[in-house]
Design a protein around this motif. Sequence first.
Motif, PDB file in Angstrom:
ATOM      1  N   HIS A   5      76.832  63.889 115.993  1.00  0.00           N
ATOM      2  CA  HIS A   5      77.146  62.462 115.969  1.00  0.00           C
ATOM      3  C   HIS A   5      78.655  62.295 115.864  1.00  0.00           C
ATOM      4  CE1 HIS A   5      77.390  58.289 114.539  1.00  0.00           C
ATOM      5  NE2 HIS A   5      76.247  58.128 115.173  1.00  0.00           N
ATOM      6  N   ASP A  59      71.444  54.071 104.301  1.00  0.00           N
ATOM      7  CA  ASP A  59      72.447  54.279 105.344  1.00  0.00           C
ATOM      8  C   ASP A  59      72.445  55.732 105.790  1.00  0.00           C
ATOM      9  OD1 ASP A  59      73.313  51.658 105.379  1.00  0.00           O
ATOM     10  OD2 ASP A  59      74.998  52.014 104.014  1.00  0.00           O
ATOM     11  N   ARG A  60      72.229  56.632 104.850  1.00  0.00           N
ATOM     12  CA  ARG A  60      72.232  58.065 105.149  1.00  0.00           C
ATOM     13  C   ARG A  60      70.906  58.536 105.746  1.00  0.00           C
ATOM     14  NH1 ARG A  60      76.974  57.217 103.842  1.00  0.00           N
ATOM     15  NH2 ARG A  60      78.205  58.508 102.421  1.00  0.00           N
ATOM     16  N   LEU A 103      70.395  57.243 116.003  1.00  0.00           N
ATOM     17  CA  LEU A 103      70.181  57.171 114.553  1.00  0.00           C
ATOM     18  C   LEU A 103      69.805  58.534 113.982  1.00  0.00           C
ATOM     19  CD1 LEU A 103      68.259  53.784 114.150  1.00  0.00           C
ATOM     20  CD2 LEU A 103      70.527  54.337 113.246  1.00  0.00           C
ATOM     21  N   ARG A 153      78.138  58.829 122.829  1.00  0.00           N
ATOM     22  CA  ARG A 153      77.383  58.530 121.607  1.00  0.00           C
ATOM     23  C   ARG A 153      76.812  59.796 120.975  1.00  0.00           C
ATOM     24  NH1 ARG A 153      73.427  53.658 122.267  1.00  0.00           N
ATOM     25  NH2 ARG A 153      73.886  53.503 120.033  1.00  0.00           N
ATOM     26  N   GLN A 164      72.843  60.518 113.662  1.00  0.00           N
ATOM     27  CA  GLN A 164      73.621  60.029 112.520  1.00  0.00           C
ATOM     28  C   GLN A 164      73.071  60.586 111.222  1.00  0.00           C
ATOM     29  OE1 GLN A 164      74.171  55.707 112.309  1.00  0.00           O
ATOM     30  NE2 GLN A 164      73.802  55.805 110.108  1.00  0.00           N
ATOM     31  N   HIS A 165      71.752  60.580 111.081  1.00  0.00           N
ATOM     32  CA  HIS A 165      71.136  61.023 109.821  1.00  0.00           C
ATOM     33  C   HIS A 165      71.133  62.543 109.684  1.00  0.00           C
ATOM     34  CE1 HIS A 165      70.225  56.902 109.328  1.00  0.00           C
ATOM     35  NE2 HIS A 165      69.204  56.860 110.150  1.00  0.00           N
ATOM     36  N   ALA A 209      75.669  64.254 105.945  1.00  0.00           N
ATOM     37  CA  ALA A 209      75.024  63.151 106.661  1.00  0.00           C
ATOM     38  C   ALA A 209      73.883  62.560 105.856  1.00  0.00           C
ATOM     39  CB  ALA A 209      74.518  63.636 108.018  1.00  0.00           C
ATOM     40  N   ALA A 264      80.563  60.308 114.381  1.00  0.00           N
ATOM     41  CA  ALA A 264      81.105  59.970 113.064  1.00  0.00           C
ATOM     42  C   ALA A 264      80.822  61.042 112.013  1.00  0.00           C
ATOM     43  CB  ALA A 264      80.536  58.627 112.594  1.00  0.00           C
ATOM     44  N   ALA A 265      80.218  62.159 112.418  1.00  0.00           N
ATOM     45  CA  ALA A 265      79.855  63.197 111.452  1.00  0.00           C
ATOM     46  C   ALA A 265      81.100  63.799 110.808  1.00  0.00           C
ATOM     47  CB  ALA A 265      79.030  64.284 112.135  1.00  0.00           C
TER      48      ALA A 265
END
Length: 400
Positions: free
Chosen positions: A265, A39-40, A213, A249, A216-217, A17, A267-268
């Motif tokens: 997340h 982005d990361r 976020l 989410r 995500q990170h 991530a 999308a991980a």
Amino acid sequence: MTERLTNAQARRIALAAQGLGEPRPKGRVDRRHLRRVLDRMGLIQIDSVNVLVRSQELPLFARLGPHPRSLIADATATGELFEYWAHEASHVRTAHHHLYRWHMNGEHKWERYFRLRERRPGFVDEVYRRVATEGPIAAGDLAERVGKKGTWWDWDDGKIALEHLFWTGRLTATRRAADFARLYDLTERVIPAHVLARPAPAEREARKELLVLAAQHHGVGTFDDLTDYHRQRNPPCRPLLDELVEDGRLLPVTVDGWSKPAYLHPAAKVPRRVNGSTLLSPFDPVVWHRERTERLFGFRYRIEIYVPQPKRQYGYYVLPFLMGDELVARVDLKADRPRGALLAQGAFAESGAPLGDVADALAGELHSMAGWLGLGSVEVGRRGDLVSPLRSAVRRYART
């Protein structure tokens, strides 16, 4: 994704991530690579200590290797980054400016400011008008900063006024290249107009976006991990978790060895392995939340800058060394600029780490960093169980 993860899987998710699960770019590094890093990471924490290099440059080196050291300054000058209190003082993507406006517009219970307002009514507005009229100024440019400045914590009324205006978003800061001082200017002269025109969500929705976020990170994290990323307070965020889970989410998971629930997340990615090796800034998101670092890596890490020298265990400016998906060592680094040398004043391996392999990988990283910083040599000190094999490895690299 499964509902249960091993700690090793969580560790690889976290590194991927953060952009540390992929090879560094080959060839010329430019603004596109910076954008991919952002982005990361989302933001880059700022720190003024310059014994090696200013800390905000190190996360880019960790992910990109040698690169133009002007990347952050150039992105700030063109409006892609702005500075704000996110995870402490940070370079933040300007595209996320709207997510912080509730914070800027909120009531800030800062005692210094309230005392100043009582003593000098209207003074803050006077400072604002001076910036509006004269253009960007540093705190030291205000007339009342008379005499030699004291410690970093020694703030006079002008500094307090500027920081309040910065906190509330009326001013925005960039950095002066010569001494890294904040230059305060009107926000509308720094942040692009189309960014300021974007509607700002209410506090509740903005907090939710920041939590997503953070997930995500981090890839996967506990509630405390997620709130820490943008320094959010836990109480207002706690009721938002269920909503984010219900909306899909965030995905609730359990991680072996973790005592608290975790959130993944959607999308991980779970890489099968993480290769490569890199030095991490003390303020890199991988290690900035110390309890998370211990939980993921079994690595206890503390910054000893403010510890008196006789009481330091490892050194003044110690960077963790990542090899594969493990933190295997730590090294106390200093740039001796007059002599043109990168000093590894101490090097310490983690228990069970293969000393020879770690030394070889670390020597390569140190030579790469020295070249990036314009230093002609790497010198190894005498402290730590890793210094002897590291010294030998550094000599081999110097001969190649």
